[in-house]
Design an enzyme around this catalytic site. Structure first.
Site, PDB file in Angstrom:
ATOM      1  N   ASP A  33       0.856  -1.191   0.000  1.00  0.00           N
ATOM      2  CA  ASP A  33       0.000   0.000   0.000  1.00  0.00           C
ATOM      3  C   ASP A  33       0.893   1.243   0.000  1.00  0.00           C
ATOM      4  OD1 ASP A  33      -3.209   0.550   1.007  1.00  0.00           O
ATOM      5  OD2 ASP A  33      -1.788   2.216   1.089  1.00  0.00           O
ATOM      6  N   HIS A 102     -10.192  -5.120  -3.484  1.00  0.00           N
ATOM      7  CA  HIS A 102      -8.863  -5.393  -2.921  1.00  0.00           C
ATOM      8  C   HIS A 102      -8.993  -5.808  -1.467  1.00  0.00           C
ATOM      9  CE1 HIS A 102      -9.750  -1.087  -2.537  1.00  0.00           C
ATOM     10  NE2 HIS A 102      -9.112  -1.131  -1.381  1.00  0.00           N
ATOM     11  N   HIS A 104      -7.013  -5.774   2.024  1.00  0.00           N
ATOM     12  CA  HIS A 104      -5.893  -5.241   2.794  1.00  0.00           C
ATOM     13  C   HIS A 104      -5.356  -6.363   3.685  1.00  0.00           C
ATOM     14  CE1 HIS A 104      -6.739  -0.806   2.235  1.00  0.00           C
ATOM     15  NE2 HIS A 104      -7.945  -1.295   1.948  1.00  0.00           N
TER      16      HIS A 104
HETATM   17  P1  AMP Z   1      -9.805   1.503   0.238  1.00  0.00           P
HETATM   18  O1  AMP Z   1     -10.400   1.660  -1.148  1.00  0.00           O
HETATM   19  O2  AMP Z   1     -10.301   2.549   1.190  1.00  0.00           O
HETATM   20  O3  AMP Z   1      -9.963   0.122   0.788  1.00  0.00           O
HETATM   21  O4  AMP Z   1      -8.251   1.753   0.177  1.00  0.00           O
HETATM   22  C1  AMP Z   1      -7.527   1.995  -0.984  1.00  0.00           C
HETATM   23  C2  AMP Z   1      -6.068   1.832  -0.628  1.00  0.00           C
HETATM   24  O5  AMP Z   1      -5.305   1.927  -1.811  1.00  0.00           O
HETATM   25  C3  AMP Z   1      -5.543   2.911   0.335  1.00  0.00           C
HETATM   26  O6  AMP Z   1      -5.000   2.272   1.489  1.00  0.00           O
HETATM   27  C4  AMP Z   1      -4.460   3.632  -0.487  1.00  0.00           C
HETATM   28  O7  AMP Z   1      -3.361   4.016   0.297  1.00  0.00           O
HETATM   29  C5  AMP Z   1      -4.091   2.573  -1.513  1.00  0.00           C
HETATM   30  N1  AMP Z   1      -3.567   3.071  -2.782  1.00  0.00           N
HETATM   31  C6  AMP Z   1      -4.110   4.032  -3.569  1.00  0.00           C
HETATM   32  N2  AMP Z   1      -3.362   4.210  -4.662  1.00  0.00           N
HETATM   33  C7  AMP Z   1      -2.330   3.331  -4.583  1.00  0.00           C
HETATM   34  C8  AMP Z   1      -1.216   3.029  -5.414  1.00  0.00           C
HETATM   35  N3  AMP Z   1      -0.994   3.668  -6.571  1.00  0.00           N
HETATM   36  N4  AMP Z   1      -0.347   2.073  -5.005  1.00  0.00           N
HETATM   37  C9  AMP Z   1      -0.541   1.433  -3.830  1.00  0.00           C
HETATM   38  N5  AMP Z   1      -1.583   1.654  -3.014  1.00  0.00           N
HETATM   39  C10 AMP Z   1      -2.460   2.603  -3.375  1.00  0.00           C
END
Ligand code: AMP
Ligand code: ZN
Length: 112
Positions: A33, A102, A104
């Protein structure tokens, strides 16, 4: 599903934007992340563009099963041998920011 070219995770799948990849096979990619909230914070994503857990159906059962089986393997390989948290944010009320399914994987001391 075909890639959605407005989707940041589809761009990672296509290699159009960089990511710190830790795993890839025909069906999944896992990477760090970009804004880690634990010492180990990985995202495991299916390669097909599935918007969220609200967009899955029985045709995704095998893929989703594989996703959960991969999680402990990736956690162990990346330093979370003592346990980890998994989280799937779903929809606006679920705090989802990126609309490509995704998982986590959070590990390390402060993941608890
Ligand atoms: P969520 O949609 O709230 O479950 O979380 C989206 C996650 O994607 C967040 O923790 C961001 O930090 C992560 N994120 C967003 N863009 C990128 C990227 N380009 N590379 C890695 N992680 C990302
Ligand atoms: Zn996507």
């Amino acid at each position: 599903m075909s890639p959605d070219m407005n989707c940041i995770f589809c761009k990672i799948v296509q290699g159009q934007i960089p990511a710190k990849k830790v795993f890839e096979d025909d069906d999944f990619i896992a990477f760090h992340d970009i804004n880690p909230r634990a010492p180990i914070h990985l995202l495991l994503i299916p390669k097909p563009h599935i918007e969220s857990l609200q967009h899955v159906d029985t045709s995704h059962q095998e893929l989703l099963g594989k996703m959960l089986v991969l999680a402990p393997q990736l956690a162990a390989e990346n330093g979370a041998q003592e346990g980890f948290k998994t989280l799937i944010n779903t929809g606006p009320a679920g705090g989802q920011e990126v609309y490509h399914l995704h998982l986590h994987i959070l590990g390390g001391r402060s993941a608890a």
